[in-house]
Design a protein around this motif. Sequence first.
Motif, PDB file in Angstrom:
ATOM      1  N   TRP A 132     -32.305 -55.545  84.924  1.00 21.46           N
ATOM      2  CA  TRP A 132     -32.801 -56.874  85.271  1.00 21.46           C
ATOM      3  C   TRP A 132     -31.983 -57.516  86.388  1.00 21.46           C
ATOM      4  N   GLU A 133     -30.915 -56.864  86.818  1.00 18.39           N
ATOM      5  CA  GLU A 133     -30.138 -57.373  87.940  1.00 18.39           C
ATOM      6  C   GLU A 133     -30.717 -56.787  89.224  1.00 18.39           C
ATOM      7  N   PRO A 134     -31.171 -57.624  90.146  1.00 14.87           N
ATOM      8  CA  PRO A 134     -31.821 -57.112  91.362  1.00 14.87           C
ATOM      9  C   PRO A 134     -31.005 -56.066  92.105  1.00 14.87           C
ATOM     10  N   ALA A 135     -29.703 -56.257  92.198  1.00 13.58           N
ATOM     11  CA  ALA A 135     -28.879 -55.301  92.948  1.00 13.58           C
ATOM     12  C   ALA A 135     -28.932 -53.925  92.304  1.00 13.58           C
ATOM     13  N   THR A 136     -28.822 -53.880  90.959  1.00 13.52           N
ATOM     14  CA  THR A 136     -28.897 -52.601  90.254  1.00 13.52           C
ATOM     15  C   THR A 136     -30.271 -51.987  90.421  1.00 13.52           C
ATOM     16  N   ARG A 137     -31.282 -52.795  90.247  1.00  9.71           N
ATOM     17  CA  ARG A 137     -32.656 -52.280  90.312  1.00  9.71           C
ATOM     18  C   ARG A 137     -32.964 -51.686  91.679  1.00  9.71           C
ATOM     19  N   LEU A 138     -32.680 -52.412  92.731  1.00  6.12           N
ATOM     20  CA  LEU A 138     -33.002 -51.936  94.072  1.00  6.12           C
ATOM     21  C   LEU A 138     -32.140 -50.739  94.452  1.00  6.12           C
ATOM     22  N   ALA A 139     -30.887 -50.722  94.021  1.00  6.92           N
ATOM     23  CA  ALA A 139     -30.027 -49.567  94.300  1.00  6.92           C
ATOM     24  C   ALA A 139     -30.557 -48.327  93.595  1.00  6.92           C
ATOM     25  N   ASP A 140     -31.023 -48.492  92.352  1.00  9.92           N
ATOM     26  CA  ASP A 140     -31.594 -47.355  91.631  1.00  9.92           C
ATOM     27  C   ASP A 140     -32.869 -46.867  92.310  1.00  9.92           C
ATOM     28  N   MET A 141     -33.700 -47.771  92.775  1.00 10.77           N
ATOM     29  CA  MET A 141     -34.917 -47.370  93.489  1.00 10.77           C
ATOM     30  C   MET A 141     -34.554 -46.605  94.757  1.00 10.77           C
ATOM     31  N   ASP A 142     -33.562 -47.073  95.469  1.00 13.87           N
ATOM     32  CA  ASP A 142     -33.129 -46.373  96.686  1.00 13.87           C
ATOM     33  C   ASP A 142     -32.615 -44.982  96.344  1.00 13.87           C
ATOM     34  N   ALA A 143     -31.797 -44.884  95.301  1.00 12.84           N
ATOM     35  CA  ALA A 143     -31.220 -43.593  94.928  1.00 12.84           C
ATOM     36  C   ALA A 143     -32.289 -42.617  94.482  1.00 12.84           C
ATOM     37  N   ASP A 144     -33.348 -43.137  93.880  1.00  9.79           N
ATOM     38  CA  ASP A 144     -34.414 -42.276  93.357  1.00  9.79           C
ATOM     39  C   ASP A 144     -35.548 -42.085  94.347  1.00  9.79           C
ATOM     40  N   GLY A 145     -35.472 -42.716  95.510  1.00  8.42           N
ATOM     41  CA  GLY A 145     -36.488 -42.554  96.533  1.00  8.42           C
ATOM     42  C   GLY A 145     -37.745 -43.361  96.299  1.00  8.42           C
ATOM     43  N   MET A 146     -37.639 -44.482  95.572  1.00 12.74           N
ATOM     44  CA  MET A 146     -38.803 -45.311  95.284  1.00 12.74           C
ATOM     45  C   MET A 146     -38.895 -46.442  96.305  1.00 12.74           C
ATOM     46  N   ASP A 147     -40.038 -46.549  96.979  1.00 16.65           N
ATOM     47  CA  ASP A 147     -40.212 -47.602  97.979  1.00 16.65           C
ATOM     48  C   ASP A 147     -40.728 -48.895  97.372  1.00 16.65           C
ATOM     49  N   ALA A 148     -41.582 -48.793  96.329  1.00 16.00           N
ATOM     50  CA  ALA A 148     -42.140 -49.970  95.675  1.00 16.00           C
ATOM     51  C   ALA A 148     -42.437 -49.608  94.231  1.00 16.00           C
ATOM     52  N   ALA A 149     -42.602 -50.640  93.395  1.00 15.89           N
ATOM     53  CA  ALA A 149     -42.849 -50.392  91.978  1.00 15.89           C
ATOM     54  C   ALA A 149     -43.689 -51.509  91.381  1.00 15.89           C
ATOM     55  N   LEU A 150     -44.595 -51.120  90.498  1.00 10.71           N
ATOM     56  CA  LEU A 150     -45.367 -52.048  89.680  1.00 10.71           C
ATOM     57  C   LEU A 150     -44.606 -52.200  88.367  1.00 10.71           C
ATOM     58  N   LEU A 151     -44.294 -53.435  87.982  1.00 11.30           N
ATOM     59  CA  LEU A 151     -43.357 -53.695  86.892  1.00 11.30           C
ATOM     60  C   LEU A 151     -44.072 -54.206  85.642  1.00 11.30           C
ATOM     61  N   PHE A 152     -43.891 -53.490  84.540  1.00 11.33           N
ATOM     62  CA  PHE A 152     -44.476 -53.844  83.257  1.00 11.33           C
ATOM     63  C   PHE A 152     -43.387 -54.224  82.269  1.00 11.33           C
ATOM     64  N   GLY A 153     -43.799 -54.929  81.211  1.00 12.20           N
ATOM     65  CA  GLY A 153     -42.951 -55.090  80.040  1.00 12.20           C
ATOM     66  C   GLY A 153     -42.165 -56.378  79.976  1.00 12.20           C
ATOM     67  N   GLY A 154     -41.519 -56.561  78.838  1.00  7.73           N
ATOM     68  CA  GLY A 154     -40.574 -57.648  78.701  1.00  7.73           C
ATOM     69  C   GLY A 154     -41.001 -58.809  77.839  1.00  7.73           C
TER      70      GLY A 154
END
Length: 399
Positions: A95-117
Amino acid sequence: MSEADPAIRTNAATDWQYGPIFDADAHIDPPHDMWKDYLPAHLKDRAPFIEHAEDGDYICFEGNRRPFMMINNQAGREGKNFKMKGRLADQRTVWEPATRLADMDADGMDAALLFGGGPLGSFDNELYVASYEAYQNWVMDFASVAPDRLYPVGYVPMRDIDETCAHVTRLAKKGFRAINLPAFPQNPDAWKTSSGIAAMKDGQVSALTGDSKGALQYSDPAFDTLWKTVCDHGLVITFHLGARVPRFGQKEFFLPDMPMSKMAMAEPIGIFIFNCIFDRFPDLRIGSMESGVGWFAWYTEYITRTWERQRFWTESQLKHPPSYYMDRNVYGSFIQDRTGILNRDLPGARNIMWSSDYPHSETTFPKSREVILRDFEGVPEADVRAIIHDNACKLLGIA
């Protein structure tokens, strides 16, 4: 940094030729202290709170004290190291933007549709429904840090058609592109459901499932008001599993329940097709999320052949064969489903979308590109690009 966090690194799959990836089904669970910040002022003191004990952390809410469960936060762990119970500090801070975006970069994800919570599993109607809006507001604030990469889905209650239409209108004005409905409408007391799951509160199950035996069903023509509202605002409807919820926490049931939770999503799709909802609203698009898609082609052939023979005595009013609507109005997401990929050219299987399921226990993180290369072996590049990116954009109306 929690014990679940591997070092952030560039994805190992360096021979990448397929362009950007749009993760069609990722997840975002808010931090537990979010509720007291986003609930209405007169309800803040009823928000859940955390109790730290020697044997772990506990969530305290409405007189109950339950262990903190980690089934939905396993990214970075090998299967043999999964933890079902733990402490908040053991979580990956998705839920921390920095962690989330860094993980997307590391995994090669350009965009994501977000569910849940959301919502909270409350037994009080006021608090239960208010928690939907609290989550909607929080997740849009979260996604606002990278609106070109993070696309939140707005979960809405479905106990009253006019109430849901008001949610849809408000979410459209806030910039949401998709709303998530339960697989079946909810009861007047929205948290009540006949789909009991021992390890989950009825309100949490109802948000995904609703009640298949309730008086209110999507086949009712009164729902045309909702479908029109959705279309008028250019939104799409998603159903994220829910037609049958796996019995989490019960080892003897979990594994056989999992595939049934995917295939059970055929029922809400069939309700939309055979009740001519897509004939009345041809622009309406629905996404069957995390259901897998290997069964889409079989399902489409079966319902089309069955309709051809049974449509006369059932007095079916469909204007076109069922396969027509599967190809025009229905989308589906999968995680690892080579069967679905190989059936991509068959009727009903043309609107399929790849997803990582980050950070849940089925996630392909942090090796998503490697998984894609494996599962799409031999598939033409144009088809790969469509499934890992273009189809999700088409569903959401993104240029």
